[in-house]
Structure formats: structure tokens, C-alpha cells
Scaffold this motif. Structure first.
Motif, short mmCIF file in Angstrom:
data_model
loop_
_atom_site.label_atom_id
_atom_site.label_comp_id
_atom_site.label_asym_id
_atom_site.label_seq_id
_atom_site.Cartn_x
_atom_site.Cartn_y
_atom_site.Cartn_z
N ILE A 1 37.92 110.62 4.11
CA ILE A 1 38.34 112.00 3.82
C ILE A 1 39.50 112.44 4.70
O ILE A 1 40.45 113.08 4.24
N PHE A 2 39.44 112.11 5.99
CA PHE A 2 40.36 112.70 6.95
C PHE A 2 41.58 111.84 7.30
O PHE A 2 42.41 112.29 8.09
N PHE A 3 41.75 110.64 6.71
CA PHE A 3 42.87 109.82 7.14
C PHE A 3 44.23 110.48 6.93
O PHE A 3 45.14 110.29 7.72
N PRO A 4 44.45 111.31 5.91
CA PRO A 4 45.76 111.95 5.80
C PRO A 4 45.90 113.25 6.59
O PRO A 4 46.99 113.80 6.71
N VAL A 5 44.80 113.76 7.14
CA VAL A 5 44.82 115.08 7.77
C VAL A 5 45.70 115.12 9.02
O VAL A 5 46.43 116.08 9.24
N ILE A 6 45.66 114.07 9.82
CA ILE A 6 46.42 114.06 11.07
C ILE A 6 47.91 114.24 10.79
O ILE A 6 48.59 114.96 11.51
N ASP A 7 48.42 113.61 9.74
CA ASP A 7 49.83 113.74 9.40
C ASP A 7 50.16 115.09 8.78
O ASP A 7 51.28 115.56 8.88
N LEU B 1 43.49 109.39 16.15
CA LEU B 1 44.47 110.27 16.79
C LEU B 1 44.93 109.72 18.12
O LEU B 1 46.11 109.83 18.47
N VAL B 2 44.04 109.10 18.87
CA VAL B 2 44.40 108.54 20.17
C VAL B 2 45.50 107.50 20.01
O VAL B 2 46.51 107.53 20.71
N TYR B 3 45.34 106.59 19.06
CA TYR B 3 46.33 105.55 18.85
C TYR B 3 47.62 106.12 18.27
O TYR B 3 48.72 105.72 18.67
N THR B 4 47.51 107.05 17.35
CA THR B 4 48.70 107.66 16.75
C THR B 4 49.52 108.36 17.82
O THR B 4 50.74 108.17 17.91
N TRP B 5 48.87 109.17 18.62
CA TRP B 5 49.56 109.91 19.68
C TRP B 5 50.16 108.94 20.69
O TRP B 5 51.29 109.10 21.13
N THR B 6 49.41 107.92 21.08
CA THR B 6 49.91 106.94 22.05
C THR B 6 51.16 106.26 21.53
O THR B 6 52.16 106.15 22.25
#
Length: 148
Positions: free
Chosen positions: A21-27, A74-79
Motif C-alpha cells: 500500500i505505502f510504497f509510492p507514499v514516500i515519493d 525511508l531510511v535507505y531512501t534518505w541515506t
């Protein structure tokens, strides 16, 4: 299925559901907003698991914790968005080592200090809250997300 395995089953079921459900939410909503939503939900779930003694409350806590799995992504994306290309492998390795450090700390604790799990879990909870506050105050929105 036994009652003992139910929280773990709920955690992984909701982990998969949350990921789907949430994989596109961060972007879509940004890194900082995602942190507020998913990390806050994860801390709420940890609190429920640690400080409630009823089985249904703990099962709900495990479900919420799994559902808020986007915190891990989110940790990996932000990193990766804050690091240069040459440093991304090292950054990923450091994040993985920090995650595995919980296993090492727990092993050393059980071998040398005590068999009681409550002080160790409370220590990890304090570390989680400290990390949550630190990230909330110190880490800015990702510059690459602002360009989207």
C-alpha cells in the motif's frame, strides 16, 4: 496456529500489506512527512507492545509495527539521497551494521548481564525515541525530493 505465533504472523502479514500500500507514499508526500507518519506509528506500536500486558493490545501493536514498514524503506531512501554515488555502498553497509548491532547487543547482554528482557527492551525503546527526536530536529527534507 498457536496463540504464541499470532503476533509474529500479524507483523509479517501487515508488513507485506503496508509495503504494497505505502510504497509510492514516500515519493508523493516527501521524506520528512513520511518520517512523521511512519516513525510515529512505529513508536506507538513499540509503546503498545512494551507497556501493555494484554495479549490483544500486543497483537495490535505488532500489526501496527508491521503496517508502518515504510519507515524501513525511508531510511535507505534518505541515506542514498544524501550521499554521493561513491559513498552509497558504505552508507548502506553502515545502516545494515547498525541494524545487526541490535542482535549483537542483545547477545552480549544475555550472556553477560541478565536473562531479563525488560531492561534491554526499555533501553532499545529509549534509543528509538532518541533517534526519532534527532531525525525530526536535525535531518532536513531530501533535496532530491524537492526537485521532483
Amino acid at each position: 496456529m498457536s496463540k504464541v505465533n499470532l503476533p509474529i504472523m500479524l507483523y509479517f502479514t501487515f508488513f507485506g500489506l503496508g509495503g504494497f500500500i505505502f510504497f509510492p507514499v514516500i515519493d508523493k508526500i516527501g521524506r520528512k512527512s513520511s518520517h512523521w507518519i511512519f516513525s510515529s506509528g512505529h513508536l506507538l506500536a513499540q509503546s503498545l507492545i512494551l507497556f501493555q500486558s494484554s495479549f490483544p493490545a500486543r497483537a495490535i501493536g505488532f500489526s501496527i509495527m508491521g503496517f508502518m514498514m515504510a519507515k524501513n524503506s525511508l531510511v535507505y531512501t534518505w541515506t542514498f539521497e544524501f550521499l554521493l554515488k561513491d559513498h552509497k555502498a558504505l552508507g548502506s553497509s553502515i545502516v545494515n551494521m547498525l541494524e545487526f548491532a541490535t542482535c549483537i547487543i542483545a547477545g552480549i547482554y544475555f550472556l553477560t548481564v541478565s536473562r531479563s528482557v525488560a531492561p534491554l527492551l526499555n533501553f532499545f525503546f529509549v534509543i528509538s525515541v532518541t533517534g526519532y527526536v534527532s531525525v525530526s530536529l536535525l535531518v532536513p527534507e531530501s533535496p532530491k525530493w524537492l526537485l521532483l
